[in-house]
Design a protein around this motif. Structure first.
Motif, PDB file in Angstrom:
ATOM      1  N   LEU A 100     118.107  75.988  -9.593  1.00 58.00           N
ATOM      2  CA  LEU A 100     117.659  76.459  -8.284  1.00 58.00           C
ATOM      3  C   LEU A 100     116.166  76.770  -8.302  1.00 58.00           C
ATOM      4  CD1 LEU A 100     118.125  77.371  -5.372  1.00 58.00           C
ATOM      5  CD2 LEU A 100     118.935  79.575  -6.285  1.00 58.00           C
ATOM      6  N   VAL A 101     115.710  77.457  -9.330  1.00 54.44           N
ATOM      7  CA  VAL A 101     114.281  77.782  -9.426  1.00 54.44           C
ATOM      8  C   VAL A 101     113.453  76.505  -9.539  1.00 54.44           C
ATOM      9  CG1 VAL A 101     112.521  78.869 -10.892  1.00 54.44           C
ATOM     10  CG2 VAL A 101     114.594  80.136 -10.269  1.00 54.44           C
ATOM     11  N   GLN A 102     113.919  75.534 -10.320  1.00 54.16           N
ATOM     12  CA  GLN A 102     113.192  74.259 -10.430  1.00 54.16           C
ATOM     13  C   GLN A 102     113.094  73.579  -9.075  1.00 54.16           C
ATOM     14  OE1 GLN A 102     114.932  71.824 -13.506  1.00 54.16           O
ATOM     15  NE2 GLN A 102     114.189  73.138 -15.149  1.00 54.16           N
ATOM     16  N   LEU A 103     114.185  73.560  -8.327  1.00 54.99           N
ATOM     17  CA  LEU A 103     114.189  72.949  -7.000  1.00 54.99           C
ATOM     18  C   LEU A 103     113.237  73.685  -6.054  1.00 54.99           C
ATOM     19  CD1 LEU A 103     115.362  70.893  -5.003  1.00 54.99           C
ATOM     20  CD2 LEU A 103     117.183  72.539  -4.536  1.00 54.99           C
ATOM     21  N   LEU A 104     113.283  75.010  -6.081  1.00 58.96           N
ATOM     22  CA  LEU A 104     112.388  75.788  -5.224  1.00 58.96           C
ATOM     23  C   LEU A 104     110.926  75.543  -5.588  1.00 58.96           C
ATOM     24  CD1 LEU A 104     114.415  79.114  -5.006  1.00 58.96           C
ATOM     25  CD2 LEU A 104     113.968  77.494  -3.130  1.00 58.96           C
ATOM     26  N   ARG A 105     110.634  75.423  -6.875  1.00 63.93           N
ATOM     27  CA  ARG A 105     109.250  75.173  -7.302  1.00 63.93           C
ATOM     28  C   ARG A 105     108.788  73.778  -6.876  1.00 63.93           C
ATOM     29  NH1 ARG A 105     107.402  77.335 -12.871  1.00 63.93           N
ATOM     30  NH2 ARG A 105     105.476  77.510 -11.694  1.00 63.93           N
ATOM     31  N   LEU A 106     109.711  72.812  -6.827  1.00 62.19           N
ATOM     32  CA  LEU A 106     109.358  71.483  -6.303  1.00 62.19           C
ATOM     33  C   LEU A 106     109.043  71.564  -4.817  1.00 62.19           C
ATOM     34  CD1 LEU A 106     111.952  69.114  -8.029  1.00 62.19           C
ATOM     35  CD2 LEU A 106     109.468  69.126  -8.359  1.00 62.19           C
ATOM     36  N   ASN A 107     109.839  72.345  -4.098  1.00 63.96           N
ATOM     37  CA  ASN A 107     109.645  72.485  -2.655  1.00 63.96           C
ATOM     38  C   ASN A 107     108.453  73.361  -2.293  1.00 63.96           C
ATOM     39  OD1 ASN A 107     111.799  70.837  -1.788  1.00 63.96           O
ATOM     40  ND2 ASN A 107     113.247  72.489  -2.186  1.00 63.96           N
ATOM     41  N   PHE A 108     108.097  74.264  -3.211  1.00 65.14           N
ATOM     42  CA  PHE A 108     106.983  75.185  -2.970  1.00 65.14           C
ATOM     43  C   PHE A 108     106.037  75.155  -4.175  1.00 65.14           C
ATOM     44  CE2 PHE A 108     110.745  76.901  -0.778  1.00 65.14           C
ATOM     45  CZ  PHE A 108     110.308  76.727   0.533  1.00 65.14           C
ATOM     46  N   PRO A 109     105.278  74.057  -4.310  1.00 69.82           N
ATOM     47  CA  PRO A 109     104.375  73.907  -5.462  1.00 69.82           C
ATOM     48  C   PRO A 109     103.423  75.101  -5.561  1.00 69.82           C
ATOM     49  CG  PRO A 109     104.417  71.899  -4.148  1.00 69.82           C
ATOM     50  CD  PRO A 109     105.161  72.947  -3.370  1.00 69.82           C
ATOM     51  N   GLY A 110     103.231  75.556  -6.767  1.00 68.65           N
ATOM     52  CA  GLY A 110     102.329  76.675  -6.992  1.00 68.65           C
ATOM     53  C   GLY A 110     102.972  78.047  -6.863  1.00 68.65           C
ATOM     54  N   ALA A 111     104.219  78.101  -6.414  1.00 71.77           N
ATOM     55  CA  ALA A 111     104.899  79.392  -6.289  1.00 71.77           C
ATOM     56  C   ALA A 111     105.145  79.975  -7.677  1.00 71.77           C
ATOM     57  CB  ALA A 111     106.223  79.245  -5.542  1.00 71.77           C
ATOM     58  N   GLY A 112     104.891  81.259  -7.821  1.00 79.40           N
ATOM     59  CA  GLY A 112     105.193  81.950  -9.062  1.00 79.40           C
ATOM     60  C   GLY A 112     106.654  82.352  -9.097  1.00 79.40           C
ATOM     61  N   VAL A 113     107.125  82.711 -10.263  1.00 79.81           N
ATOM     62  CA  VAL A 113     108.507  83.171 -10.431  1.00 79.81           C
ATOM     63  C   VAL A 113     108.446  84.510 -11.155  1.00 79.81           C
ATOM     64  CG1 VAL A 113     110.789  82.674 -11.380  1.00 79.81           C
ATOM     65  CG2 VAL A 113     109.319  80.790 -10.606  1.00 79.81           C
ATOM     66  N   HIS A 114     109.029  85.541 -10.527  1.00 76.54           N
ATOM     67  CA  HIS A 114     108.983  86.889 -11.085  1.00 76.54           C
ATOM     68  C   HIS A 114     110.324  87.578 -10.921  1.00 76.54           C
ATOM     69  CE1 HIS A 114     104.762  86.003 -10.029  1.00 76.54           C
ATOM     70  NE2 HIS A 114     104.518  86.626 -11.170  1.00 76.54           N
ATOM     71  N   GLY A 115     110.586  88.522 -11.782  1.00 79.23           N
ATOM     72  CA  GLY A 115     111.721  89.410 -11.601  1.00 79.23           C
ATOM     73  C   GLY A 115     111.338  90.510 -10.626  1.00 79.23           C
ATOM     74  N   HIS A 116     112.311  91.082  -9.972  1.00 75.04           N
ATOM     75  CA  HIS A 116     112.067  92.197  -9.055  1.00 75.04           C
ATOM     76  C   HIS A 116     111.321  93.320  -9.767  1.00 75.04           C
ATOM     77  CE1 HIS A 116     114.012  95.275  -6.065  1.00 75.04           C
ATOM     78  NE2 HIS A 116     112.754  95.046  -5.772  1.00 75.04           N
ATOM     79  N   ASN A 117     111.606  93.487 -11.064  1.00 70.72           N
ATOM     80  CA  ASN A 117     110.980  94.554 -11.839  1.00 70.72           C
ATOM     81  C   ASN A 117     109.469  94.378 -12.002  1.00 70.72           C
ATOM     82  OD1 ASN A 117     111.141  92.432 -13.644  1.00 70.72           O
ATOM     83  ND2 ASN A 117     112.406  93.503 -15.127  1.00 70.72           N
ATOM     84  N   ALA A 118     108.929  93.217 -11.661  1.00 69.18           N
ATOM     85  CA  ALA A 118     107.476  93.025 -11.695  1.00 69.18           C
ATOM     86  C   ALA A 118     106.804  93.744 -10.529  1.00 69.18           C
ATOM     87  CB  ALA A 118     107.141  91.533 -11.652  1.00 69.18           C
ATOM     88  N   TYR A 119     107.597  94.092  -9.508  1.00 64.82           N
ATOM     89  CA  TYR A 119     107.055  94.709  -8.301  1.00 64.82           C
ATOM     90  C   TYR A 119     107.614  96.098  -8.010  1.00 64.82           C
ATOM     91  CZ  TYR A 119     105.646  89.891  -7.508  1.00 64.82           C
ATOM     92  OH  TYR A 119     105.106  88.639  -7.642  1.00 64.82           O
ATOM     93  N   ALA A 120     108.619  96.506  -8.734  1.00 63.04           N
ATOM     94  CA  ALA A 120     109.260  97.802  -8.477  1.00 63.04           C
ATOM     95  C   ALA A 120     109.717  98.405  -9.797  1.00 63.04           C
ATOM     96  CB  ALA A 120     110.459  97.617  -7.538  1.00 63.04           C
ATOM     97  N   ALA A 121     109.784  99.710  -9.827  1.00 60.68           N
ATOM     98  CA  ALA A 121     110.221 100.419 -11.043  1.00 60.68           C
ATOM     99  C   ALA A 121     111.739 100.365 -11.140  1.00 60.68           C
ATOM    100  CB  ALA A 121     109.722 101.856 -11.015  1.00 60.68           C
ATOM    101  N   LYS A 122     112.237  99.167 -11.417  1.00 62.44           N
ATOM    102  CA  LYS A 122     113.677  98.906 -11.517  1.00 62.44           C
ATOM    103  C   LYS A 122     113.928  98.004 -12.714  1.00 62.44           C
ATOM    104  CE  LYS A 122     114.262  98.959  -6.529  1.00 62.44           C
ATOM    105  NZ  LYS A 122     115.480  99.282  -5.881  1.00 62.44           N
TER     106      LYS A 122
END
Length: 130
Positions: A100-122
């Motif tokens: 799924l992530v590979q497909l999304l990255r093909l559809n949205f070139p340049g998009a980063g991939v992060h865990g929620h914990n990169a943006y919140a204290a979780k």
């Protein structure tokens, strides 16, 4: 279509092996005042991928980052005790998430991939997203 520059991975924060559906998450999110399920995709224990909120709509999954991101959630994230963060992804979930992530990255070139914990204290998504 919205401009997408981030794919954010989440977990349902449910006990290992517990089945959860998009309908369940939708109920939980609506009870919290959301308009709909906050995630765009949910990966079930069996590795099947289910649409949540339509991709064309802004999600409700990561405060301050929803406008330009896609929210992807896998079922699980807690040990059997229902409290301890744990990478509970099944082998099928791992394969499905990767695809799924590979497909999304093909559809949205340049998009980063992060865990929620990169943006919140979780702990979410309870594994290191690379």
């Amino acid at each position: 279509m919205r401009k997408i520059d981030d794919i954010i991975i989440h977990c349902t924060a449910t006990a290992e092996g517990r089945d959860v559906s998009v309908a369940d998450i939708r109920r939980w999110h609506k009870a919290r005042g959301f308009v709909d399920v906050g995630y765009h995709y949910v990966v079930y224990l069996d590795g099947s991928v289910h649409e949540g909120r339509p991709l064309a709509q802004v999600g409700a999954h990561c405060r301050g980052h929803n406008a330009h991101s896609v929210g992807v959630c896998y079922v699980g994230g807690l040990a059997a005790d229902g409290r301890t963060p744990k990478d509970t992804r099944t082998a099928r979930q791992r394969v499905a998430l990767e695809a799924l992530v590979q497909l999304l990255r093909l559809n949205f070139p340049g998009a980063g991939v992060h865990g929620h914990n990169a943006y919140a204290a979780k702990a979410c998504p309870c594994y290191e997203v690379k």
